[in-house]
Design a protein around this motif. Structure first.
Motif, PDB file in Angstrom:
ATOM      1  N   VAL A 117      -8.239  11.296  -3.481  1.00 45.27           N
ATOM      2  CA  VAL A 117      -7.552  10.010  -3.584  1.00 45.27           C
ATOM      3  C   VAL A 117      -6.296  10.232  -4.399  1.00 45.27           C
ATOM      4  N   THR A 118      -5.149   9.828  -3.859  1.00 41.37           N
ATOM      5  CA  THR A 118      -3.892   9.958  -4.581  1.00 41.37           C
ATOM      6  C   THR A 118      -3.108   8.662  -4.418  1.00 41.37           C
ATOM      7  N   THR A 119      -2.769   8.061  -5.551  1.00 37.96           N
ATOM      8  CA  THR A 119      -1.907   6.878  -5.579  1.00 37.96           C
ATOM      9  C   THR A 119      -0.798   7.174  -6.578  1.00 37.96           C
ATOM     10  N   PRO A 120       0.189   6.300  -6.711  1.00 41.98           N
ATOM     11  CA  PRO A 120       1.226   6.547  -7.709  1.00 41.98           C
ATOM     12  C   PRO A 120       0.677   6.620  -9.145  1.00 41.98           C
ATOM     13  N   ASP A 121      -0.475   5.990  -9.398  1.00 39.55           N
ATOM     14  CA  ASP A 121      -1.003   5.928 -10.759  1.00 39.55           C
ATOM     15  C   ASP A 121      -2.151   6.883 -11.057  1.00 39.55           C
ATOM     16  N   VAL A 122      -2.799   7.396 -10.025  1.00 43.84           N
ATOM     17  CA  VAL A 122      -4.011   8.175 -10.272  1.00 43.84           C
ATOM     18  C   VAL A 122      -4.221   9.202  -9.165  1.00 43.84           C
ATOM     19  N   SER A 123      -4.850  10.311  -9.532  1.00 42.23           N
ATOM     20  CA  SER A 123      -5.284  11.320  -8.566  1.00 42.23           C
ATOM     21  C   SER A 123      -6.740  11.644  -8.864  1.00 42.23           C
ATOM     22  N   LEU A 124      -7.554  11.697  -7.809  1.00 39.70           N
ATOM     23  CA  LEU A 124      -8.985  11.940  -7.943  1.00 39.70           C
ATOM     24  C   LEU A 124      -9.435  13.018  -6.965  1.00 39.70           C
TER      25      LEU A 124
END
Length: 125
Positions: free
Chosen positions: A34-41
């Motif tokens: 999961v990658t968003t501008p605020d977090v990567s998982l």
């Protein structure tokens, strides 16, 4: 019963390289990214369900201890060797820990962020 656990890490790519190698003997791999501008998982597991998550975004988790079940003592040994080869630091070589119970066979390493990661087998050889 736990559904999942997560660790905050300072460098996701470094952590993923470590956990890819260390968890391979246990049959675990990244199942979800999961990658968003605020977090990567990165979510590790087997089958369809990730249950161990690495998270970059925010402060690193400090002092965490995670133990993974191993089917036998040879797998504990393989986890320890793979984790050390991937840059982990020894925090307890494979062996019996009879103070927990007579068949507790575990190995401990520190991951790149200093988390205490263990593989454990509870069965007699």
């Amino acid at each position: 019963m736990l559904d999942h656990v997560g660790l905050n890490v300072t460098d996701l790519e470094r952590a993923q390289a470590f956990y890819d190698a260390a968890l391979a003997p246990l049959g675990l791999s990244v199942l979800r990214t999961v990658t968003t501008p605020d977090v990567s998982l990165r979510g590790y597991g087997e089958g369809m369900k990730p249950f161990f998550w690495l998270h970059q975004g925010g402060e690193s988790t400090l002092g965490a201890h995670v133990a993974f079940a191993a089917p036998d003592r040879a797998t504990v040994d393989a986890f320890h060797a793979a984790a050390l080869a991937a840059g982990g630091r020894d925090n307890g070589a494979p062996g019996l820990r009879p103070h927990y119970h007579p068949n507790y066979y575990g190995a401990f390493v520190r991951d790149p962020d200093g988390h205490n990661v263990e593989a454990v087998c509870h069965s007699a050889p």
